[in-house]
Design a protein around this motif. Sequence first.
Motif, PDB file in Angstrom:
ATOM      1  N   LEU A 167      31.648  40.979  34.673  1.00 58.47           N
ATOM      2  CA  LEU A 167      32.021  39.584  34.916  1.00 58.47           C
ATOM      3  C   LEU A 167      33.415  39.285  34.355  1.00 58.47           C
ATOM      4  N   PHE A 168      33.690  39.764  33.135  1.00 58.68           N
ATOM      5  CA  PHE A 168      35.003  39.536  32.520  1.00 58.68           C
ATOM      6  C   PHE A 168      36.103  40.251  33.304  1.00 58.68           C
ATOM      7  N   ARG A 169      35.813  41.459  33.761  1.00 62.52           N
ATOM      8  CA  ARG A 169      36.802  42.241  34.501  1.00 62.52           C
ATOM      9  C   ARG A 169      37.156  41.556  35.813  1.00 62.52           C
ATOM     10  N   ILE A 170      36.154  41.057  36.511  1.00 60.96           N
ATOM     11  CA  ILE A 170      36.385  40.379  37.789  1.00 60.96           C
ATOM     12  C   ILE A 170      37.163  39.082  37.576  1.00 60.96           C
ATOM     13  N   ALA A 171      36.743  38.302  36.549  1.00 64.04           N
ATOM     14  CA  ALA A 171      37.416  37.039  36.268  1.00 64.04           C
ATOM     15  C   ALA A 171      38.866  37.251  35.847  1.00 64.04           C
ATOM     16  N   LYS A 172      39.126  38.305  35.069  1.00 60.59           N
ATOM     17  CA  LYS A 172      40.485  38.608  34.616  1.00 60.59           C
ATOM     18  C   LYS A 172      41.374  39.016  35.787  1.00 60.59           C
ATOM     19  N   ALA A 173      40.815  39.784  36.708  1.00 60.84           N
ATOM     20  CA  ALA A 173      41.598  40.286  37.833  1.00 60.84           C
ATOM     21  C   ALA A 173      41.782  39.253  38.943  1.00 60.84           C
ATOM     22  N   ASP A 174      40.736  38.470  39.219  1.00 56.08           N
ATOM     23  CA  ASP A 174      40.766  37.573  40.376  1.00 56.08           C
ATOM     24  C   ASP A 174      40.593  36.096  40.039  1.00 56.08           C
ATOM     25  N   GLY A 175      40.482  35.777  38.732  1.00 60.66           N
ATOM     26  CA  GLY A 175      40.270  34.388  38.351  1.00 60.66           C
ATOM     27  C   GLY A 175      38.815  33.985  38.497  1.00 60.66           C
ATOM     28  N   ILE A 176      38.492  32.770  38.076  1.00 62.90           N
ATOM     29  CA  ILE A 176      37.115  32.286  38.163  1.00 62.90           C
ATOM     30  C   ILE A 176      36.622  32.283  39.600  1.00 62.90           C
ATOM     31  N   ARG A 177      37.512  31.950  40.523  1.00 61.22           N
ATOM     32  CA  ARG A 177      37.108  31.929  41.939  1.00 61.22           C
ATOM     33  C   ARG A 177      36.653  33.314  42.397  1.00 61.22           C
ATOM     34  N   GLY A 178      37.196  34.354  41.761  1.00 64.23           N
ATOM     35  CA  GLY A 178      36.816  35.713  42.134  1.00 64.23           C
ATOM     36  C   GLY A 178      35.346  36.003  41.894  1.00 64.23           C
ATOM     37  N   LEU A 179      34.737  35.290  40.946  1.00 68.01           N
ATOM     38  CA  LEU A 179      33.315  35.484  40.652  1.00 68.01           C
ATOM     39  C   LEU A 179      32.442  35.001  41.805  1.00 68.01           C
ATOM     40  N   TRP A 180      33.004  34.121  42.619  1.00 71.19           N
ATOM     41  CA  TRP A 180      32.261  33.615  43.782  1.00 71.19           C
ATOM     42  C   TRP A 180      32.749  34.248  45.076  1.00 71.19           C
ATOM     43  N   ARG A 181      33.483  35.393  44.956  1.00 72.10           N
ATOM     44  CA  ARG A 181      33.907  36.102  46.155  1.00 72.10           C
ATOM     45  C   ARG A 181      32.678  36.583  46.916  1.00 72.10           C
ATOM     46  N   LEU A 252      39.396  45.365  46.815  1.00 70.28           N
ATOM     47  CA  LEU A 252      40.429  44.331  47.010  1.00 70.28           C
ATOM     48  C   LEU A 252      41.810  44.933  46.845  1.00 70.28           C
ATOM     49  N   ASP A 253      42.795  44.332  47.514  1.00 66.45           N
ATOM     50  CA  ASP A 253      44.174  44.759  47.303  1.00 66.45           C
ATOM     51  C   ASP A 253      44.763  43.992  46.118  1.00 66.45           C
ATOM     52  N   LYS A 254      46.032  44.166  45.849  1.00 64.38           N
ATOM     53  CA  LYS A 254      46.666  43.531  44.685  1.00 64.38           C
ATOM     54  C   LYS A 254      46.709  42.016  44.802  1.00 64.38           C
ATOM     55  N   GLN A 255      46.616  41.494  46.003  1.00 66.71           N
ATOM     56  CA  GLN A 255      46.608  40.046  46.220  1.00 66.71           C
ATOM     57  C   GLN A 255      45.194  39.466  46.219  1.00 66.71           C
ATOM     58  N   GLY A 256      44.204  40.312  45.949  1.00 64.94           N
ATOM     59  CA  GLY A 256      42.823  39.850  45.902  1.00 64.94           C
ATOM     60  C   GLY A 256      42.180  39.700  47.264  1.00 64.94           C
ATOM     61  N   ARG A 257      42.794  40.307  48.294  1.00 64.62           N
ATOM     62  CA  ARG A 257      42.239  40.234  49.637  1.00 64.62           C
ATOM     63  C   ARG A 257      41.380  41.465  49.925  1.00 64.62           C
ATOM     64  N   GLY A 258      40.336  41.278  50.702  1.00 63.73           N
ATOM     65  CA  GLY A 258      39.439  42.383  51.017  1.00 63.73           C
ATOM     66  C   GLY A 258      40.134  43.503  51.756  1.00 63.73           C
TER      67      GLY A 258
END
Length: 320
Positions: A167-181, A252-258
């Motif tokens: 959870l921390f890794r995802i949030a750090k990389a993609d922000g809180i919104r990333g947790l709801w990807r 995901l790519d560096k921009q957080g896109r699938g």
Amino acid sequence: MMEFVIGATAACGACLMSNPMDMLKTRMQLQGELKAHGHYTVYYKNIVHAGIAVAKAEGLSGLQKGLMPALGYQVIMNGIRFGLYKRILDSGVITRADGNVSTLGCVAAGAGVGVIGGFVGSPLYLVKTHLQSQAAESIAVGHQHKHQGKLCKIFFSEKNYCVLPALFRIAKADGIRGLWRGASTSVPRVGVGSASQLFTYTKSKDWLDHYGLYSRDSWQSTFFGAMASGLVISSCMSPFDVIATRIYNQGLDKQGRGLLYKSITDCVVKTFRAEGIWGFYKGWSAIYFRIGPHSFLNLMFWDLLQKLIMNHKEPSGDKS
């Protein structure tokens, strides 16, 4: 609050026994992703072969990968879902004068509470999918996220239960919104699954009671209702489940896109073009063998806990 506790407890009891099937279902859905039949290595021929392959390569503990986030997801999703559904049933807004539940009201209520629970619990479903897909190199399918951390080594076997680090890794990389990807996929998936489960279960109990076969509060009624709902859920939910698994698990790519899919529609189109209609039913047997027993145990525990609470609340009688 009590409805939430009952729903969450019932779901966790069922999850402990059904998680291995859920993990195998995830692997089978990712196998041959966006590849035509015959153009990829088949590591998992069927549900039995898949279980043996995982046990050999990863040990028996490998069959319980993703258990901790799965339990957390069940607490949130089913606690909310069963809790709200029980409140709706008790309110009488979807109950007809003859005591049976309105068909339209049952479907709408089941879908609505499922969507709410699924959306709130989406971050844990995301981590569960990532951990379940993590496999030994010899049988790996799909994107490998390789979540790990110190907490895993201290409390559990590494890579199997890394919930907080993930959870921390995802949030750090993609922000809180990333947790709801991928949460958008949980709306049709959980909505259809919840509506079909609660509708089939409720209506089956009504039908058995109406024809005098078994009363609504009997264990036989719960058993047949749950197994019938498991068959319906598996058939209705499989396409949505495949889509959800793939979008949740994609890299995901560096921009957080699938890397594979831009949206749900993109996933549907690409899967159909590459794998045909049967691509949406990969892992169907695992879905049924997971949902059938899980649904039965979940609903059985739910009914039992409700009866225990009701009996506890009933007065023991006039002792004067």
